[in-house]
Design an enzyme around this catalytic site. Structure first.
Site, PDB file in Angstrom:
ATOM      1  N   THR A 127      39.373  -7.768  20.546  1.00 58.85           N
ATOM      2  CA  THR A 127      39.917  -6.898  19.501  1.00 58.85           C
ATOM      3  C   THR A 127      38.769  -6.181  18.809  1.00 58.85           C
ATOM      4  O   THR A 127      37.757  -6.791  18.470  1.00 58.85           O
ATOM      5  CB  THR A 127      40.738  -7.728  18.490  1.00 58.85           C
ATOM      6  OG1 THR A 127      41.757  -8.388  19.229  1.00 58.85           O
ATOM      7  CG2 THR A 127      41.340  -6.856  17.407  1.00 58.85           C
ATOM      8  N   GLN A 154      16.889   4.362  17.353  1.00 59.34           N
ATOM      9  CA  GLN A 154      16.124   4.908  16.224  1.00 59.34           C
ATOM     10  C   GLN A 154      16.268   6.424  16.101  1.00 59.34           C
ATOM     11  O   GLN A 154      15.794   7.021  15.137  1.00 59.34           O
ATOM     12  CB  GLN A 154      14.632   4.533  16.353  1.00 59.34           C
ATOM     13  CG  GLN A 154      14.378   3.028  16.324  1.00 59.34           C
ATOM     14  CD  GLN A 154      14.689   2.389  14.975  1.00 59.34           C
ATOM     15  OE1 GLN A 154      14.831   3.075  13.952  1.00 59.34           O
ATOM     16  NE2 GLN A 154      14.812   1.061  14.952  1.00 59.34           N
ATOM     17  N   CYS A 176      12.507  -8.350  14.876  1.00 58.07           N
ATOM     18  CA  CYS A 176      12.780  -9.443  15.818  1.00 58.07           C
ATOM     19  C   CYS A 176      11.535 -10.268  16.046  1.00 58.07           C
ATOM     20  O   CYS A 176      11.596 -11.456  16.292  1.00 58.07           O
ATOM     21  CB  CYS A 176      13.241  -8.885  17.157  1.00 58.07           C
ATOM     22  SG  CYS A 176      14.523  -7.686  16.965  1.00 58.07           S
ATOM     23  N   ASN A 198      10.800   2.007  17.578  1.00 55.26           N
ATOM     24  CA  ASN A 198      11.097   1.345  16.308  1.00 55.26           C
ATOM     25  C   ASN A 198       9.846   0.946  15.528  1.00 55.26           C
ATOM     26  O   ASN A 198       9.874   0.880  14.311  1.00 55.26           O
ATOM     27  CB  ASN A 198      11.976   0.104  16.548  1.00 55.26           C
ATOM     28  CG  ASN A 198      11.517  -0.735  17.711  1.00 55.26           C
ATOM     29  OD1 ASN A 198      11.216  -0.202  18.781  1.00 55.26           O
ATOM     30  ND2 ASN A 198      11.441  -2.023  17.529  1.00 55.26           N
ATOM     31  N   HIS A 207      23.747  -0.557  12.300  1.00 54.58           N
ATOM     32  CA  HIS A 207      23.012  -1.037  11.115  1.00 54.58           C
ATOM     33  C   HIS A 207      21.660  -0.370  10.920  1.00 54.58           C
ATOM     34  O   HIS A 207      20.975  -0.612   9.940  1.00 54.58           O
ATOM     35  CB  HIS A 207      22.882  -2.569  11.134  1.00 54.58           C
ATOM     36  CG  HIS A 207      21.903  -3.137  12.112  1.00 54.58           C
ATOM     37  ND1 HIS A 207      20.655  -3.552  11.723  1.00 54.58           N
ATOM     38  CD2 HIS A 207      21.995  -3.375  13.440  1.00 54.58           C
ATOM     39  CE1 HIS A 207      20.019  -4.052  12.784  1.00 54.58           C
ATOM     40  NE2 HIS A 207      20.810  -3.947  13.837  1.00 54.58           N
TER      41      HIS A 207
HETATM   42  N1  PLP Z   1      16.599  -0.935  20.320  1.00 51.44           N
HETATM   43  C1  PLP Z   1      15.810  -0.572  19.301  1.00 51.44           C
HETATM   44  C2  PLP Z   1      14.870   0.570  19.460  1.00 51.44           C
HETATM   45  C3  PLP Z   1      15.887  -1.256  18.095  1.00 51.44           C
HETATM   46  O1  PLP Z   1      15.108  -0.885  17.070  1.00 51.44           O
HETATM   47  C4  PLP Z   1      16.798  -2.328  17.979  1.00 51.44           C
HETATM   48  C5  PLP Z   1      16.850  -3.130  16.732  1.00 51.44           C
HETATM   49  O2  PLP Z   1      15.833  -3.617  16.254  1.00 51.44           O
HETATM   50  C6  PLP Z   1      17.593  -2.671  19.063  1.00 51.44           C
HETATM   51  C7  PLP Z   1      17.464  -1.948  20.222  1.00 51.44           C
HETATM   52  C8  PLP Z   1      18.607  -3.794  18.987  1.00 51.44           C
HETATM   53  O3  PLP Z   1      19.678  -3.386  18.180  1.00 51.44           O
HETATM   54  P1  PLP Z   1      20.814  -4.378  17.637  1.00 51.44           P
HETATM   55  O4  PLP Z   1      20.243  -5.063  16.458  1.00 51.44           O
HETATM   56  O5  PLP Z   1      21.948  -3.489  17.270  1.00 51.44           O
HETATM   57  O6  PLP Z   1      21.184  -5.291  18.744  1.00 51.44           O
END
Ligand code: PLP
Length: 760
Positions: A250, A192, A339, A164, A214
């Site tokens: 659900t 990704q 994050c 990512n 998303h």
């Molecule tokens: N794995 C990767 C490579 C990501 O880029 C992300 C999101 O930043 C995630 C996992 C976590 O995804 P989610 O936001 O759907 O929990």
């Protein structure tokens, strides 16, 4: 104040907007086809049919006809489910008396959800296996030898398909081969990769693959988990038995409908661009970046990375410098993963790749989604160039065609350490105090952009916590500089002296109309000095004092080094009290708590010991005894990140924010309000300037607040409303001014984006 004409969103790896057709599918699922797929009546049946259809679409697209697809809330849930499943299986095997593998492996550049989940479930299930990261090479690729060596001892191996932060595409075939002969379960984070890389899951030995809606134009809160047929499985959520008991609750039907629309778009081949088109888009962005930012380096090779991601660094610019200017222009990028964006830590992904510290501190990730079009890329390129020009014009980037006009004192900070630049525009000269290695590129940039010649590069003392960059820095600026006669702290023999208004004479450097005088202030170390900036040679008054570690914001330099002396510190404090005024701005070498600068008056209020010395109420013996007790609470002075002094807990001052909705009233009640914009000049130049209605406005970037204070450019009695981009810098300024005793200083809550339209 500035606003951007149109937003150029280049942070698709964090999240994507929802495509109109996708939003419409979600809307229909909420409005028209709202049935519960578990209901057996005529409202439930179409819902179930829609859900089954989307599952089939997913299964087709992922080449996963043999495995199961579960709908989840997102990839983090998918990761938990996969890890829980694998670890529960290992625990059951151990309970059966089998010898189970001892290792849980994950790639060093995985999303944090992976190691966190491994550690969490490993502990919770009482497995206590060894959780170990798989190193990556400088290109971000997993060390296959490491995997091969440890494969037989591994119970679960977690790697990602595409990173990512860097876009690096993992060598999944290589990892699969390295796992040959091992019984390890294998999870591949496909987040990704979805929509950007072909994934034929049936043809691999991958056991689990989580995905997230998303990241590919679906809303947040919907994801999928692929589970290979025959792979161990334990539900994370139990209850009503939905998803054939694999994931109760659900189903998120609007999210699933949205995913369906994404798969339709993927299958149609009409919405998402081909790999080579995306690559050409990225190249266009890169061309604009190279043109705008000389010296730009890539943090991961383009070949072998997702065509929609580029991660770069620019010498002399921090990630934040770039992001602030981009944001002002309307370009949204990030310094790493979303994050981690609120934590100002260098990227662990880049660190794992062995990227040099300055590159990690400057890294910017630009990412776009596969539905991007040429018009968008053209606009992005124009705006990138606009940012480059703004940075050149403002001196953030050195450029022969532009000359910036920096004058007076500037503060530069990195990891709690400060470097100071004192420039004199008229004589085109400057002095640098306490240059820190990580700030050298930035200092060099600023000095060159303003065409300043450097009279001295000074240290306030021999630093214990970091290496002074003075020698390296001096040689960068002028090769002959080092050969001139200077003392160990860089002080040149000028023969110039100033006479303090109290009668004492001090050696000095002349900087245009100003003088920088040197005062020996031993104590923290034997060689400690304070540099005083003032104006008159025969009635010298200090406007600013660069006091090293002697006095910190809310603390005092430690005196437990071999060369420390509490008696000397006592005498030095008394001396500083005579030479500086109570409100002379003190510029320490450390600013651990983002308090910017301080004064003797402020520190006297916070630190009773300083107050007692300055007021003549403490004997040397009393001071030494109290100071030694203070030092006893400090960590041992070892390593390179030692704390350089004692610190009082300085409580942050509450109630300093004015919400945007109340600004109009504030201005009405205080018509002489000064709006203080503490953003960088380049941020103004990159955005579209707006005149703030009715109020006068002053622009003083955060690092120049010290200059405004030392030069008396701000009136402490006037109401001041400080703002920046996000509220972070303005909070620092307001906290600083409030500590200095300014009562009518406020911060615009949330930053410039919240500026009320009615006022602009
Ligand atoms: N794995 C990767 C490579 C990501 O880029 C992300 C999101 O930043 C995630 C996992 C976590 O995804 P989610 O936001 O759907 O929990």
């Amino acid at each position: 104040m500035s606003v951007a004409p149109r937003e150029i969103y280049l942070d698709a790896n964090a999240t994507t907007p929802v495509l109109p057709a996708v939003a419409n599918a979600a809307y229909q699922a909420m409005l028209a086809e709202f049935g519960n797929p578990s209901s057996v009546h005529s409202r439930g049946l179409p819902a179930k049919a829609m859900m089954d259809k989307v599952r089939q679409q997913a299964s087709r697209w992922l080449g996963a006809s043999k495995g199961r697809i579960l709908f989840t809330s997102g990839a983090t849930e998918g990761i938990q489910t996969a890890v829980l499943s694998a670890l529960t299986n290992l625990r059951a095997r151990r309970a059966d008396g089998q010898v189970i593998p001892s290792l849980l492996l994950y790639g060093a550049t995985e999303h944090k959800a992976v190691p966190e989940a491994l550690n969490h479930w490993n502990q919770l299930l009482g497995l206590n296996l060894d959780v170990r990261s798989i190193p990556v090479n400088q290109n971000g690729l997993h060390d296959l030898d490491f995997i091969r060596t440890h494969a037989r001892d591994a119970g679960l191996v977690c790697t990602m398909a595409g990173n990512n932060e860097t876009g690096v595409i993992s060598d999944l075939k290589g990892i699969e081969a390295a796992l040959s002969g091992s019984s390890a379960l294998w999870m591949v984070d496909g987040v990704q990769a979805l929509g950007k890389l072909p994934l034929k899951l049936d043809q691999t030995r991958i056991d689990y693959a989580p995905f997230s809606g998303h990241k590919l134009y679906a809303p947040k809160g919907i994801g999928m988990l692929y589970v290979r047929a025959g792979a161990p499985f334990t539900p994370l959520i139990v209850g009503g038995g939905q998803e054939s008991g694999a994931r109760s609750g659900t189903e998120n039907m609007s999210g699933i409908a949205a995913l369906g629309a994404v798969f339709e778009a993927l299958e149609s081949g009409l919405v998402f661009k081909e790999h080579d088109v995306l690559q050409s888009y990225r190249q266009q962005l890169l061309d604009a970046l190279y043109q705008s930012f000389p010296g730009l380096v890539l943090n991961a090779p383009l070949a072998g990375s997702l065509p929609t991601t580029v991660n770069f660094s620019v010498p002399g610019l921090s990630s934040k410098d770039i992001m602030d200017v981009f944001d002002a222009a309307g370009i949204r990028v990030s310094a790493g993963s979303a994050c981690g964006a609120s934590k100002a830590l260098p990227s662990y992904v880049l660190q794992a790749m062995g990227v040099p510290d300055w590159q990690a501190a400057s890294a910017v990730r630009m990412s776009f989604g596969p539905a991007t079009d040429q018009v968008f890329i053209d606009e992005a390129c124009l705006l990138i160039k606009r940012c480059g020009n703004a940075m050149r014009e403002s001196g953030m980037i050195a450029d022969a065609a532009h000359s910036s006009d920096i004058d007076g004192i500037s503060q530069f900070r990195a990891d709690g350490v400060c470097s100071w630049l004192i420039a004199d525009r008229q004589s085109a000269c400057c002095v640098v105090i306490d240059p820190v290695a990580s700030l050298v590129p930035k200092l060099t940039q600023v000095i060159q952009a303003a065409h300043l010649s450097v009279l001295a590069v000074l240290d306030t003392h021999g630093h214990a916590d970091h290496h002074s960059a003075a020698t390296h820095f001096s040689s960068l600026l002028a090769p002959g500089f080092l050969h001139e006669s200077r003392d160990i702290l860089g002080w040149p023999s000028t023969g110039i002296q100033v006479t303090h208004k109290q009668g004492m004479t001090l050696p000095a450097i002349k900087l245009g109309r100003k003088y920088l005088a040197r005062l020996a202030t031993p104590g923290h170390t034997a060689d400690s000095v304070t540099y005083l900036l003032g104006e008159s040679a025969d009635a010298f008054i200090a406007q600013a004092a660069f006091c090293g570690d002697m006095i910190l914001t809310g603390g005092m330099g430690r005196t437990d080094f071999a060369s420390s002396s509490t008696a000397d510190l006592y005498a030095s404090l008394q001396m500083l009290g005579r030479v500086a005024e109570p409100n002379t701005i003190l510029c320490p070498t450390h600013d651990y708590d983002n308090l910017l600068v301080t004064t003797l008056a402020t520190e006297g209020e916070i630190q009773p010991l300083i107050q007692a010395v300055l007021a003549g109420l403490s004997s040397e013996a009393h001071f030494s005894e109290r100071k030694m007790r203070l030092d006893q609470g400090l960590p041992e002075p070892t390593g390179t990140t030692i704390l350089c002094g004692t610190r009082e807990a300085v409580p942050s001052i509450a109630g300093i924010s004015i919400p945007a909705a109340e600004v109009a009233r504030f201005v009405e009640v205080n018509p002489d309000t000064l709006l203080l914009d503490v953003r960088e000049q380049a941020e103004h130049l990159a955005g579209t300037p707006l005149a703030p209605h009715g109020c006068s406005m002053l622009s003083v970037p955060l690092g120049r607040i010290v200059n405004a204070l030392a030069g008396g450019l701000l009136n402490p009695n006037r109401p001041i409303l400080v703002f920046c981009r996000s509220g972070n810098r303005s909070a620092q300024v307001v906290q600083c001014l409030r500590r200095l005793g300014w009562r009518n200083v406020w911060q615009l809550s949330g930053g410039a984006a919240f500026w009320p339209a009615s006022l602009s």
